[in-house]
Scaffold this active site. Structure first.
Site, PDB file in Angstrom:
ATOM      1  N   ASP A 159       0.843  -1.187   0.000  1.00 64.81           N
ATOM      2  CA  ASP A 159       0.000   0.000   0.000  1.00 64.81           C
ATOM      3  C   ASP A 159       0.885   1.246   0.000  1.00 64.81           C
ATOM      4  OD1 ASP A 159      -3.056   0.736   0.537  1.00 64.81           O
ATOM      5  OD2 ASP A 159      -1.808   2.187   1.609  1.00 64.81           O
ATOM      6  N   ASN A 167      -2.856  12.791  -4.088  1.00 61.21           N
ATOM      7  CA  ASN A 167      -4.035  13.124  -4.896  1.00 61.21           C
ATOM      8  C   ASN A 167      -4.591  14.495  -4.534  1.00 61.21           C
ATOM      9  OD1 ASN A 167      -4.369  11.044  -6.742  1.00 61.21           O
ATOM     10  ND2 ASN A 167      -5.556   9.778  -5.338  1.00 61.21           N
ATOM     11  N   ASP A 176      -2.302   9.087 -10.747  1.00 61.43           N
ATOM     12  CA  ASP A 176      -2.231   7.976 -11.707  1.00 61.43           C
ATOM     13  C   ASP A 176      -0.800   7.768 -12.195  1.00 61.43           C
ATOM     14  OD1 ASP A 176      -4.910   7.522 -11.454  1.00 61.43           O
ATOM     15  OD2 ASP A 176      -5.473   8.385 -13.398  1.00 61.43           O
ATOM     16  N   GLU A 202      -4.642   2.447  -4.164  1.00 56.63           N
ATOM     17  CA  GLU A 202      -3.179   2.375  -4.165  1.00 56.63           C
ATOM     18  C   GLU A 202      -2.669   1.067  -3.573  1.00 56.63           C
ATOM     19  OE1 GLU A 202      -4.395   4.666  -0.387  1.00 56.63           O
ATOM     20  OE2 GLU A 202      -5.156   4.222  -2.394  1.00 56.63           O
TER      21      GLU A 202
END
Length: 283
Positions: A159, A167, A176, A202
């Site tokens: 993770d 973000n 992305d 993620e």
């Protein structure tokens, strides 16, 4: 899913494509050797599901034709929705074997290409190229089923740390980009035959067969270091990305795929609670 093989004259070989069921996306080229479809592991196309008989049906070549024959299966073999004992196969025919559907194609028909594209969408995550969550979980079920009688199966759950902040601060396009770069690093450094999945957001996963828990943790540590050492250059700045990894193994930590996922998930969160950018393979 590999590219279909061409014959010497440039045409594609006849083949079967699994279009629904546990083996979704699997292809098998047909030649002169008869193909037995069934639940037994020795079948050429083995479908380990209770709805499938040990030897369910047979597909073979006679001249330029391919034929199918039910082998006395419990749930019968269906061809285009109708029960069949023996019949000739035609391009685009759909064979139902228990809860699985298989398409027969003689060559490069538009329908064959269409099904391959649909299968790609159903199996793979478009951003990373990893298996999507549903397909990875199905593969984990298959791998762990085999691991009960052969080698242990380790699971790495990875993770990205503080990804929400990336973000929120830089936008989803940069997010992305980060995911794509990290996925590529994982792919480059993971064993070539190890299934890789994106379980959502993620979170990535890797299934590792035949290694001790210590060896799996060693691979996890290497992946952690590789990700941390590769900054992601965006239009605004260079981002340092880190990852927390939880490792668990069948037999040692779990006896079912659900337990294996849960144990790896618990350890991944333990790694985060311990300061992030670390591996946890115990506790």
């Amino acid at each position: 899913m590999g590219e279909p093989t061409r014959q010497d004259d440039g045409a594609f070989k006849p083949r079967l494509i699994v279009v629904s069921g546990m083996l979704l996306g699997q292809q098998m080229e047909l030649g002169d050797v008869p193909v037995i479809v069934g639940r037994a592991s020795e079948c050429a196309l083995a479908m380990p599901h209770p709805s499938v008989s040990r030897q369910h049906c047979r597909i073979w070549r006679e001249g330029d034709r391919y034929l199918i024959e039910d082998l006395g299966s419990t749930n019968r073999t269906y061809l285009n929705g109708k029960p069949v004992t023996r019949a000739e196969l035609r391009d685009g025919d759909q064979i139902s074997v228990g809860n699985n559907a298989i398409k027969f194609f003689t060559g490069t028909s538009l329908e064959a290409n269409y099904h391959e594209e649909l299968i790609d969408l159903a199996i793979y995550d478009s951003l990373t190229g990893f298996y999507n969550r549903r397909r990875f979980r199905a593969l984990l079920d298959e791998e762990m089923g085999d691991a009960k009688t052969t080698a242990p199966l380790s699971l790495l759950l990875m993770d990205l740390d503080h990804f929400k902040q990336i973000n929120d601060r830089h936008g989803h396009l940069v997010g992305d980009q980060v995911l794509s770069v990290v996925a590529q690093l994982i792919r480059e450094h993971a064993p070539a035959d190890a299934p890789l999945g994106r379980l959502g957001g993620e979170e990535f996963a890797l299934a590792l067969r035949g290694k001790s828990l210590g060896e799996a943790a060693g691979l996890a540590e290497m992946l952690r270091a590789v990700v941390g050492a590769r900054p992601v250059d965006t239009r605004e700045e260079r981002l340092i990305v880190t990852v927390s990894i939880g490792v668990a193994q069948s037999g040692v930590d779990a006896s079912t795929p659900s337990e294996l996922l849960r144990r790896a998930d618990e350890r991944m969160y333990k790694a985060k609670q311990g300061g992030r950018n670390r591996v946890c393979a115990e506790g």
